[in-house]
Write a protein that holds these residues in place. Sequence first.
Motif, PDB file in Angstrom:
ATOM      1  N   VAL A 193       2.649   9.654   5.619  1.00 59.12           N
ATOM      2  CA  VAL A 193       1.656   8.695   5.118  1.00 59.12           C
ATOM      3  C   VAL A 193       2.097   8.006   3.830  1.00 59.12           C
ATOM      4  O   VAL A 193       1.538   6.970   3.466  1.00 59.12           O
ATOM      5  CB  VAL A 193       0.285   9.386   4.892  1.00 59.12           C
ATOM      6  N   ILE A 194       3.072   8.568   3.118  1.00 61.80           N
ATOM      7  CA  ILE A 194       3.496   8.002   1.838  1.00 61.80           C
ATOM      8  C   ILE A 194       4.620   7.006   2.078  1.00 61.80           C
ATOM      9  O   ILE A 194       5.654   7.348   2.658  1.00 61.80           O
ATOM     10  CB  ILE A 194       3.965   9.101   0.865  1.00 61.80           C
ATOM     11  N   LYS A 195       4.433   5.779   1.625  1.00 66.47           N
ATOM     12  CA  LYS A 195       5.397   4.714   1.887  1.00 66.47           C
ATOM     13  C   LYS A 195       6.421   4.600   0.763  1.00 66.47           C
ATOM     14  O   LYS A 195       6.712   3.525   0.239  1.00 66.47           O
ATOM     15  CB  LYS A 195       4.660   3.398   2.114  1.00 66.47           C
ATOM     16  N   THR A 196       6.968   5.739   0.381  1.00 64.98           N
ATOM     17  CA  THR A 196       8.110   5.835  -0.519  1.00 64.98           C
ATOM     18  C   THR A 196       8.769   7.164  -0.206  1.00 64.98           C
ATOM     19  O   THR A 196       8.253   7.954   0.571  1.00 64.98           O
ATOM     20  CB  THR A 196       7.678   5.729  -1.994  1.00 64.98           C
ATOM     21  N   SER A 197       9.912   7.441  -0.802  1.00 62.90           N
ATOM     22  CA  SER A 197      10.652   8.657  -0.484  1.00 62.90           C
ATOM     23  C   SER A 197      10.446   9.729  -1.547  1.00 62.90           C
ATOM     24  O   SER A 197      10.030   9.437  -2.677  1.00 62.90           O
ATOM     25  CB  SER A 197      12.146   8.347  -0.375  1.00 62.90           C
ATOM     26  N   PHE A 198      10.784  10.958  -1.180  1.00 62.17           N
ATOM     27  CA  PHE A 198      10.727  12.041  -2.160  1.00 62.17           C
ATOM     28  C   PHE A 198      11.647  11.745  -3.335  1.00 62.17           C
ATOM     29  O   PHE A 198      11.282  11.991  -4.492  1.00 62.17           O
ATOM     30  CB  PHE A 198      11.125  13.369  -1.513  1.00 62.17           C
ATOM     31  N   ASP A 199      12.844  11.230  -3.053  1.00 61.64           N
ATOM     32  CA  ASP A 199      13.804  10.963  -4.132  1.00 61.64           C
ATOM     33  C   ASP A 199      13.233   9.998  -5.153  1.00 61.64           C
ATOM     34  O   ASP A 199      13.518  10.106  -6.358  1.00 61.64           O
ATOM     35  CB  ASP A 199      15.099  10.396  -3.549  1.00 61.64           C
ATOM     36  N   LEU A 236      -5.159  17.864   1.653  1.00 65.10           N
ATOM     37  CA  LEU A 236      -3.929  18.186   0.945  1.00 65.10           C
ATOM     38  C   LEU A 236      -2.848  17.185   1.319  1.00 65.10           C
ATOM     39  O   LEU A 236      -2.548  16.997   2.504  1.00 65.10           O
ATOM     40  CB  LEU A 236      -3.441  19.594   1.288  1.00 65.10           C
ATOM     41  N   LEU A 237      -2.287  16.549   0.309  1.00 61.18           N
ATOM     42  CA  LEU A 237      -1.188  15.608   0.503  1.00 61.18           C
ATOM     43  C   LEU A 237       0.070  16.247  -0.072  1.00 61.18           C
ATOM     44  O   LEU A 237       0.149  16.512  -1.266  1.00 61.18           O
ATOM     45  CB  LEU A 237      -1.492  14.288  -0.204  1.00 61.18           C
ATOM     46  N   TYR A 238       1.066  16.462   0.772  1.00 56.08           N
ATOM     47  CA  TYR A 238       2.250  17.206   0.347  1.00 56.08           C
ATOM     48  C   TYR A 238       3.317  16.291  -0.241  1.00 56.08           C
ATOM     49  O   TYR A 238       3.677  15.266   0.346  1.00 56.08           O
ATOM     50  CB  TYR A 238       2.819  17.985   1.522  1.00 56.08           C
ATOM     51  N   LEU A 239       3.843  16.732  -1.405  1.00 57.50           N
ATOM     52  CA  LEU A 239       4.905  16.012  -2.124  1.00 57.50           C
ATOM     53  C   LEU A 239       6.117  16.903  -2.332  1.00 57.50           C
ATOM     54  O   LEU A 239       6.959  16.617  -3.184  1.00 57.50           O
ATOM     55  CB  LEU A 239       4.386  15.524  -3.482  1.00 57.50           C
ATOM     56  N   MET A 287       0.844  -1.203   0.000  1.00 57.51           N
ATOM     57  CA  MET A 287       0.000   0.000   0.000  1.00 57.51           C
ATOM     58  C   MET A 287       0.879   1.254   0.000  1.00 57.51           C
ATOM     59  O   MET A 287       1.797   1.369   0.822  1.00 57.51           O
ATOM     60  CB  MET A 287      -0.930  -0.011   1.218  1.00 57.51           C
ATOM     61  N   LEU A 288       0.599   2.179  -0.919  1.00 56.43           N
ATOM     62  CA  LEU A 288       1.434   3.366  -1.061  1.00 56.43           C
ATOM     63  C   LEU A 288       1.142   4.418  -0.007  1.00 56.43           C
ATOM     64  O   LEU A 288       2.007   5.226   0.333  1.00 56.43           O
ATOM     65  CB  LEU A 288       1.261   3.957  -2.466  1.00 56.43           C
ATOM     66  N   VAL A 289      -0.089   4.430   0.517  1.00 59.83           N
ATOM     67  CA  VAL A 289      -0.485   5.415   1.531  1.00 59.83           C
ATOM     68  C   VAL A 289      -1.067   4.688   2.734  1.00 59.83           C
ATOM     69  O   VAL A 289      -1.884   3.786   2.596  1.00 59.83           O
ATOM     70  CB  VAL A 289      -1.530   6.403   0.975  1.00 59.83           C
ATOM     71  N   SER A 290      -0.635   5.116   3.918  1.00 57.76           N
ATOM     72  CA  SER A 290      -1.156   4.539   5.156  1.00 57.76           C
ATOM     73  C   SER A 290      -1.337   5.652   6.175  1.00 57.76           C
ATOM     74  O   SER A 290      -0.373   6.362   6.497  1.00 57.76           O
ATOM     75  CB  SER A 290      -0.188   3.481   5.691  1.00 57.76           C
ATOM     76  N   CYS A 291      -2.549   5.820   6.661  1.00 65.32           N
ATOM     77  CA  CYS A 291      -2.882   6.917   7.578  1.00 65.32           C
ATOM     78  C   CYS A 291      -3.053   6.368   8.997  1.00 65.32           C
ATOM     79  O   CYS A 291      -4.006   5.637   9.272  1.00 65.32           O
ATOM     80  CB  CYS A 291      -4.162   7.617   7.132  1.00 65.32           C
ATOM     81  N   ASN A 292      -2.117   6.741   9.857  1.00 68.44           N
ATOM     82  CA  ASN A 292      -2.161   6.297  11.250  1.00 68.44           C
ATOM     83  C   ASN A 292      -1.862   7.469  12.178  1.00 68.44           C
ATOM     84  O   ASN A 292      -1.212   8.440  11.790  1.00 68.44           O
ATOM     85  CB  ASN A 292      -1.133   5.181  11.489  1.00 68.44           C
ATOM     86  N   ASP A 293      -2.318   7.361  13.412  1.00 68.83           N
ATOM     87  CA  ASP A 293      -1.995   8.320  14.473  1.00 68.83           C
ATOM     88  C   ASP A 293      -2.330   9.766  14.085  1.00 68.83           C
ATOM     89  O   ASP A 293      -1.448  10.632  13.998  1.00 68.83           O
ATOM     90  CB  ASP A 293      -0.515   8.219  14.850  1.00 68.83           C
ATOM     91  N   PRO A 294      -3.596  10.068  13.875  1.00 70.41           N
ATOM     92  CA  PRO A 294      -3.969  11.440  13.512  1.00 70.41           C
ATOM     93  C   PRO A 294      -3.728  12.424  14.643  1.00 70.41           C
ATOM     94  O   PRO A 294      -3.890  12.096  15.821  1.00 70.41           O
ATOM     95  CB  PRO A 294      -5.468  11.316  13.213  1.00 70.41           C
ATOM     96  N   GLU A 339       3.401  23.033   7.904  1.00 65.40           N
ATOM     97  CA  GLU A 339       4.501  23.014   6.945  1.00 65.40           C
ATOM     98  C   GLU A 339       4.258  21.945   5.876  1.00 65.40           C
ATOM     99  O   GLU A 339       3.735  20.864   6.182  1.00 65.40           O
ATOM    100  CB  GLU A 339       5.814  22.765   7.679  1.00 65.40           C
ATOM    101  N   PRO A 340       4.657  22.229   4.631  1.00 70.44           N
ATOM    102  CA  PRO A 340       4.357  21.317   3.516  1.00 70.44           C
ATOM    103  C   PRO A 340       5.378  20.193   3.376  1.00 70.44           C
ATOM    104  O   PRO A 340       5.897  19.927   2.294  1.00 70.44           O
ATOM    105  CB  PRO A 340       4.389  22.254   2.310  1.00 70.44           C
ATOM    106  N   PHE A 341       5.665  19.508   4.478  1.00 74.27           N
ATOM    107  CA  PHE A 341       6.654  18.447   4.449  1.00 74.27           C
ATOM    108  C   PHE A 341       6.148  17.251   3.656  1.00 74.27           C
ATOM    109  O   PHE A 341       4.977  16.873   3.732  1.00 74.27           O
ATOM    110  CB  PHE A 341       6.993  17.994   5.870  1.00 74.27           C
ATOM    111  N   PHE A 342       7.045  16.636   2.914  1.00 79.57           N
ATOM    112  CA  PHE A 342       6.715  15.464   2.113  1.00 79.57           C
ATOM    113  C   PHE A 342       6.049  14.402   3.000  1.00 79.57           C
ATOM    114  O   PHE A 342       6.534  14.064   4.075  1.00 79.57           O
ATOM    115  CB  PHE A 342       7.986  14.881   1.483  1.00 79.57           C
ATOM    116  N   GLY A 343       4.912  13.892   2.533  1.00 74.30           N
ATOM    117  CA  GLY A 343       4.220  12.826   3.242  1.00 74.30           C
ATOM    118  C   GLY A 343       3.225  13.278   4.272  1.00 74.30           C
ATOM    119  O   GLY A 343       2.591  12.448   4.923  1.00 74.30           O
ATOM    120  N   THR A 344       3.048  14.600   4.415  1.00 76.94           N
ATOM    121  CA  THR A 344       2.048  15.116   5.351  1.00 76.94           C
ATOM    122  C   THR A 344       0.695  15.214   4.665  1.00 76.94           C
ATOM    123  O   THR A 344       0.589  15.699   3.542  1.00 76.94           O
ATOM    124  CB  THR A 344       2.456  16.505   5.871  1.00 76.94           C
ATOM    125  N   LEU A 345      -0.342  14.749   5.339  1.00 78.17           N
ATOM    126  CA  LEU A 345      -1.722  14.871   4.874  1.00 78.17           C
ATOM    127  C   LEU A 345      -2.464  15.784   5.834  1.00 78.17           C
ATOM    128  O   LEU A 345      -2.539  15.495   7.038  1.00 78.17           O
ATOM    129  CB  LEU A 345      -2.397  13.499   4.826  1.00 78.17           C
TER     130      LEU A 345
END
Length: 218
Positions: free
Chosen positions: A23-29, A130-133, A1-8, A158-164
């Motif tokens: 939440v994104i199970k891959t890296s920005f790179d 909003l899902l930040y990339l 699964m590419l996205v997993s939402c836990n601990d809101p 802040e628009p950090f990668f992987g923040t929803l």
Amino acid sequence: MLVSCNDPEVYDHPFKHVIYRDVIKTSFDELSASIDDVAEKNSFRLKQNENFHKIEVKSASGRLQKLLDFMASDDLAALCAQHFNIPNLEADPSFDGGGLTITGVGKYLRYHYDFPYSNSAKGYRVVNALLYLSNPKIKGGNLHLLDPGSGTVEASIEPFFGTLAIFATSGKTPHGVSRIFGYPRVSINSYFYAQAPLDERYEPSKTEWIDTIKGMKH
């Protein structure tokens, strides 16, 4: 699964909003080349005026498309419905006003109230997601949530990668984005709809841009 939402993280000030981290199970790179390719191919889609500056893309390929699919999914609609106690939320696969959104360095999104009704989705916009990339080295580009009475910025995401980030939208949830530095702000913006608004705005209208405390609603 590419996205997993836990601990809101759930906040009530200045209005209710929910944040999920990593939440994104891959890296920005691993996604950066695909993001750059989408930006280059869709540069002609640039929309800009004194209020905003953005490239909006409604479809992609590979993992970017999977992220778009998640952001317009029934699963995310159900999660939003649970957080905000709004039954029967509908996703918008057409991404009216959203999609994969790229905003350039030096730009911002002026403070505003969202328009209430989408002719495309045939419903009232009641939740923003909003899902930040963005590149992790980005500076600025924060989502500002304003107090609807004073107009002061009371929360900054802040628009950090992987923040929803998710919040209910109405005529009492002013928000915007601070100026961007270093790297573009990249996000997938999606909206969820109901058959009635969260306020008195039943008639279709445009985005309401605001400037100062004087322009705020009380």
